[in-house]
Structure formats: C-alpha cells, structure tokens
Design a protein around this motif. Structure first.
Motif, PDB file in Angstrom:
ATOM      1  N   ILE A   1       0.844  -1.194   0.000  1.00 42.77           N
ATOM      2  CA  ILE A   1       0.000   0.000   0.000  1.00 42.77           C
ATOM      3  C   ILE A   1       0.881   1.247   0.000  1.00 42.77           C
ATOM      4  N   PHE A   2       0.309   2.356  -0.459  1.00 45.10           N
ATOM      5  CA  PHE A   2       0.966   3.662  -0.419  1.00 45.10           C
ATOM      6  C   PHE A   2       0.102   4.575   0.440  1.00 45.10           C
ATOM      7  N   PRO A   3       0.319   4.570   1.749  1.00 45.39           N
ATOM      8  CA  PRO A   3      -0.597   5.218   2.692  1.00 45.39           C
ATOM      9  C   PRO A   3      -0.646   6.745   2.628  1.00 45.39           C
ATOM     10  N   GLU A   4       0.267   7.370   1.887  1.00 47.10           N
ATOM     11  CA  GLU A   4       0.191   8.825   1.738  1.00 47.10           C
ATOM     12  C   GLU A   4      -1.056   9.211   0.929  1.00 47.10           C
ATOM     13  N   GLY A   5      -1.518   8.286   0.100  1.00 45.59           N
ATOM     14  CA  GLY A   5      -2.709   8.562  -0.700  1.00 45.59           C
ATOM     15  C   GLY A   5      -2.425   9.372  -1.948  1.00 45.59           C
ATOM     16  N   THR A   6      -1.180   9.776  -2.132  1.00 42.05           N
ATOM     17  CA  THR A   6      -0.756  10.516  -3.316  1.00 42.05           C
ATOM     18  C   THR A   6       0.754  10.383  -3.426  1.00 42.05           C
ATOM     19  N   SER A   7       1.332  10.982  -4.443  1.00 40.14           N
ATOM     20  CA  SER A   7       2.788  10.907  -4.614  1.00 40.14           C
ATOM     21  C   SER A   7       3.428  12.253  -4.301  1.00 40.14           C
ATOM     22  N   SER A   8       4.729  12.226  -4.042  1.00 42.47           N
ATOM     23  CA  SER A   8       5.456  13.440  -3.675  1.00 42.47           C
ATOM     24  C   SER A   8       6.801  13.491  -4.389  1.00 42.47           C
ATOM     25  N   LEU A   9       7.562  14.542  -4.145  1.00 42.42           N
ATOM     26  CA  LEU A   9       8.889  14.664  -4.738  1.00 42.42           C
ATOM     27  C   LEU A   9       9.879  13.671  -4.136  1.00 42.42           C
ATOM     28  N   GLY A  10       9.535  13.121  -2.971  1.00 40.34           N
ATOM     29  CA  GLY A  10      10.415  12.156  -2.323  1.00 40.34           C
ATOM     30  C   GLY A  10      11.377  12.778  -1.328  1.00 40.34           C
ATOM     31  N   THR A  11      11.287  14.086  -1.138  1.00 40.87           N
ATOM     32  CA  THR A  11      12.170  14.763  -0.182  1.00 40.87           C
ATOM     33  C   THR A  11      11.669  14.646   1.250  1.00 40.87           C
ATOM     34  N   HIS A  12      10.393  14.301   1.384  1.00 39.91           N
ATOM     35  CA  HIS A  12       9.798  14.123   2.713  1.00 39.91           C
ATOM     36  C   HIS A  12       8.619  13.164   2.575  1.00 39.91           C
ATOM     37  N   VAL A  13       8.081  12.733   3.703  1.00 43.91           N
ATOM     38  CA  VAL A  13       6.966  11.786   3.703  1.00 43.91           C
ATOM     39  C   VAL A  13       5.698  12.500   4.153  1.00 43.91           C
ATOM     40  N   LEU A  14       4.647  12.379   3.371  1.00 44.04           N
ATOM     41  CA  LEU A  14       3.362  12.974   3.727  1.00 44.04           C
ATOM     42  C   LEU A  14       2.686  12.137   4.813  1.00 44.04           C
ATOM     43  N   PRO A  15       1.741  12.710   5.560  1.00 46.07           N
ATOM     44  CA  PRO A  15       1.050  11.953   6.609  1.00 46.07           C
ATOM     45  C   PRO A  15       0.400  10.686   6.066  1.00 46.07           C
ATOM     46  N   PHE A  16       0.575   9.585   6.794  1.00 49.01           N
ATOM     47  CA  PHE A  16       0.001   8.302   6.393  1.00 49.01           C
ATOM     48  C   PHE A  16      -1.461   8.211   6.826  1.00 49.01           C
ATOM     49  N   LYS A  17      -2.311   7.784   5.907  1.00 46.14           N
ATOM     50  CA  LYS A  17      -3.715   7.495   6.232  1.00 46.14           C
ATOM     51  C   LYS A  17      -3.777   6.095   6.851  1.00 46.14           C
ATOM     52  N   ALA A  18      -4.535   5.978   7.937  1.00 53.35           N
ATOM     53  CA  ALA A  18      -4.497   4.744   8.734  1.00 53.35           C
ATOM     54  C   ALA A  18      -5.472   3.664   8.269  1.00 53.35           C
ATOM     55  N   ASN A  19      -6.452   4.017   7.424  1.00 53.40           N
ATOM     56  CA  ASN A  19      -7.531   3.074   7.092  1.00 53.40           C
ATOM     57  C   ASN A  19      -7.054   1.698   6.652  1.00 53.40           C
ATOM     58  N   LEU A  20      -6.132   1.641   5.689  1.00 57.27           N
ATOM     59  CA  LEU A  20      -5.739   0.350   5.123  1.00 57.27           C
ATOM     60  C   LEU A  20      -4.889  -0.490   6.073  1.00 57.27           C
ATOM     61  N   PHE A  21      -4.352   0.129   7.117  1.00 56.35           N
ATOM     62  CA  PHE A  21      -3.586  -0.643   8.099  1.00 56.35           C
ATOM     63  C   PHE A  21      -4.496  -1.566   8.905  1.00 56.35           C
TER      64      PHE A  21
ATOM     65  N   ALA B   1       0.296   3.021  11.353  1.00 60.69           N
ATOM     66  CA  ALA B   1       0.486   4.083  10.366  1.00 60.69           C
ATOM     67  C   ALA B   1       1.539   5.086  10.835  1.00 60.69           C
ATOM     68  N   GLN B   2       1.447   5.495  12.091  1.00 56.65           N
ATOM     69  CA  GLN B   2       2.400   6.475  12.630  1.00 56.65           C
ATOM     70  C   GLN B   2       3.813   5.904  12.664  1.00 56.65           C
ATOM     71  N   TYR B   3       3.928   4.663  13.110  1.00 53.04           N
ATOM     72  CA  TYR B   3       5.245   4.022  13.185  1.00 53.04           C
ATOM     73  C   TYR B   3       5.873   3.908  11.790  1.00 53.04           C
ATOM     74  N   SER B   4       5.090   3.456  10.811  1.00 50.98           N
ATOM     75  CA  SER B   4       5.603   3.279   9.447  1.00 50.98           C
ATOM     76  C   SER B   4       6.046   4.611   8.859  1.00 50.98           C
ATOM     77  N   GLN B   5       5.239   5.641   9.076  1.00 51.88           N
ATOM     78  CA  GLN B   5       5.585   6.970   8.567  1.00 51.88           C
ATOM     79  C   GLN B   5       6.882   7.475   9.193  1.00 51.88           C
ATOM     80  N   GLU B   6       7.026   7.316  10.505  1.00 54.09           N
ATOM     81  CA  GLU B   6       8.230   7.801  11.197  1.00 54.09           C
ATOM     82  C   GLU B   6       9.477   7.035  10.785  1.00 54.09           C
ATOM     83  N   MET B   7       9.343   5.725  10.596  1.00 51.82           N
ATOM     84  CA  MET B   7      10.487   4.918  10.178  1.00 51.82           C
ATOM     85  C   MET B   7      10.967   5.313   8.783  1.00 51.82           C
ATOM     86  N   ILE B   8      10.026   5.509   7.871  1.00 49.71           N
ATOM     87  CA  ILE B   8      10.396   5.886   6.505  1.00 49.71           C
ATOM     88  C   ILE B   8      10.978   7.297   6.477  1.00 49.71           C
ATOM     89  N   SER B   9      10.379   8.203   7.244  1.00 49.94           N
ATOM     90  CA  SER B   9      10.890   9.578   7.315  1.00 49.94           C
ATOM     91  C   SER B   9      12.323   9.598   7.830  1.00 49.94           C
TER      92      SER B   9
END
Length: 259
Positions: A150-170, A244-252
């Motif tokens: 899954i791509f929990p940001e719900g959209t794509s970015s430049l890759g310089t930072h991680v957008l907030p992860f949406k928790a639904n699919l977790f 969702a929070q853990y995954s976002q923080e680890m990737i960031s």
C-alpha cells in the motif's frame, strides 16, 4: 557557456529510440497477459512480472539497490511504502513481485490500467472513507494468503519528505494478524549522487509527461530500504493508527539519513 543541466540530458534522437523500445516492451507485456498468463501457475507469473519490470528499468537505465530484504518473512505481510512515482510499482516488482493497492484513477489509464487489473491490483477511491473500509476488508482477505503493498500517503510526492500516512488500510493487517513492513523508496542521480526528482509523478502531471521526464534524465539509482516492523511488548497488538504512525516515522527517518 554550456548548461550543465543540458549536458546531463539524454540526446533527443536517442530518446525517440527509447520511446520505441518502451512501446514494444508494453506490447510484449500485453501479449504475455493475454496469451501466457491464463495458463501459468503463480510462480511462473511472478517470474514473468519480475523479468518485465527489470527490462523496463533497463530501458530507463534505472539501477536497483535493495537494503534490508533479509528481514522479510516467509509468510504474507503488508508492505507500507512512501510514494514518488508510477515507477515505484515496477521497481518493487523488479525486486519481488507483489500485489498492490492503487488509486482508482489508475484503472482508467490506457493499457497500464488494464495491465494493473490483470495483475490483481486493488483499486481505491481517494478521500472516500467508506470505500477505504471496503477495500481494507478486501486487503485483509488477500493477506490471509498473499502479501500486498500500500501507499498510505494517498498521493505521490517529490520524495524529499513523507506525507502523513492514512491509517484506514492498516486495519487490514490488524484483522489478518499480518506484520507490517515499512519500505522507504528513494531515487538518486548516478551522475551527481544527489536525490533526483525526475521520476516524481506529482500534481496534474500526465503519464506521458512523466515518462518523458525520466527518459530525459536517465542514469538513475533507486534504493529500496526495508525497515523493521513495529513490535509490541507483553503480547499486545498495535492498532491501525499506531501502525500508520510508526511506518511513517520509520520511513521519514530513513529518508532523512540520505539528505
């Protein structure tokens, strides 16, 4: 004085040649899905997907580097990745084919949408929480026997930072009792060693424009970094928001290490 940016660009005539290779490669993929896939077992299908994806990366001259893959289990798992480009899916498949959840708009893309559907992609309507719950239930069932990304940001970015992860699919991992592995995706120029924004598929950009950007700035390196899953103490189970929070923080944190 010469423009160094222009010097790094792929020559125009060679780009035309690469476009022809891409079209032939896509046609080959369509033929495989139409006439070979219906008669193949899962392991052979995976072999075809991986080979096709590797060849696509070869056309774009994208070097794949993988970190931490040894931590992945032999059982099914949920892969949660940051999202930069449509190319992300093919990069992951070049490493190891897996099913995906993609935005519903992808289903309407000419050829690519049909191909994604044939490969078992699950489509989700963005900003529709009711549909997200339905998809989460479907993904939970898939996780009983197969891994999915899954791509929990719900959209794509430049890759310089991680957008907030949406928790639904977790919630799918919680209901299936499947582990969640964060995956950091990053693109770099092999010429400069710096982060590259060429693959970024953002805003109102179309697929053709995105492909053209990548062909113009070839010589890329993409790095996949598989990160440790969240481990709760005393036998407790994490909920979807914690995952969702853990995954976002680890990737960031992983991405910041390269900045």
């Amino acid at each position: 004085m010469k423009n160094p940016h222009t010097e790094n660009q792929t020559p125009f005539l060679f780009r035309l040649y690469l476009w022809s290779l891409i079209l032939l490669h896509i046609m080959g993929g369509v033929m495989t899905l139409l006439f070979i896939f219906p008669f193949q077992k899962k392991n052979l299908k995976s072999w075809h997907i991986q080979r096709w994806s590797k060849r696509l990366l070869g056309i774009f001259k994208v070097q794949l580097v993988v970190h931490g893959s040894q931590i992945l289990p032999n059982r099914s798992y949920l892969l949660a990745a940051n999202h930069i480009s449509w190319l992300d899916i093919h990069v992951i498949n070049a490493f190891n084919p897996i099913r995906f959840v993609a935005k519903s708009e992808v289903e309407g893309w000419p050829i690519f949408g049909w191909m994604a559907k044939q490969l078992g992609t699950v489509f989700i309507k963005r900003d529709n929480s009711r549909h997200a719950r339905q998809v989460s239930g479907e993904v939970g069932k898939i996780l009983q026997s197969e891994s999915i990304c899954i791509f929990p940001e719900g959209t794509s970015s430049l890759g310089t930072h991680v957008l907030p992860f949406k928790a639904n699919l977790f919630e799918s991992a919680v209901s299936a009792g499947a582990p969640v592995y964060p995956l950091a995706i990053q693109y770099f120029s092999t010429k400069t060693g710096l982060r590259s924004e060429a693959p970024a598929f953002i805003g109102e950009m179309g697929l053709i424009e995105s492909i053209a950007n990548i062909l113009k700035e070839r010589d890329l390196r993409v790095e996949l970094s598989f990160l440790e899953p969240l481990k709760c103490q005393n036998g407790l189970t994490a909920d979807r928001k914690q995952l969702a929070q853990y995954s976002q923080e680890m990737i960031s944190s992983s991405i910041k290490c390269y900045m």
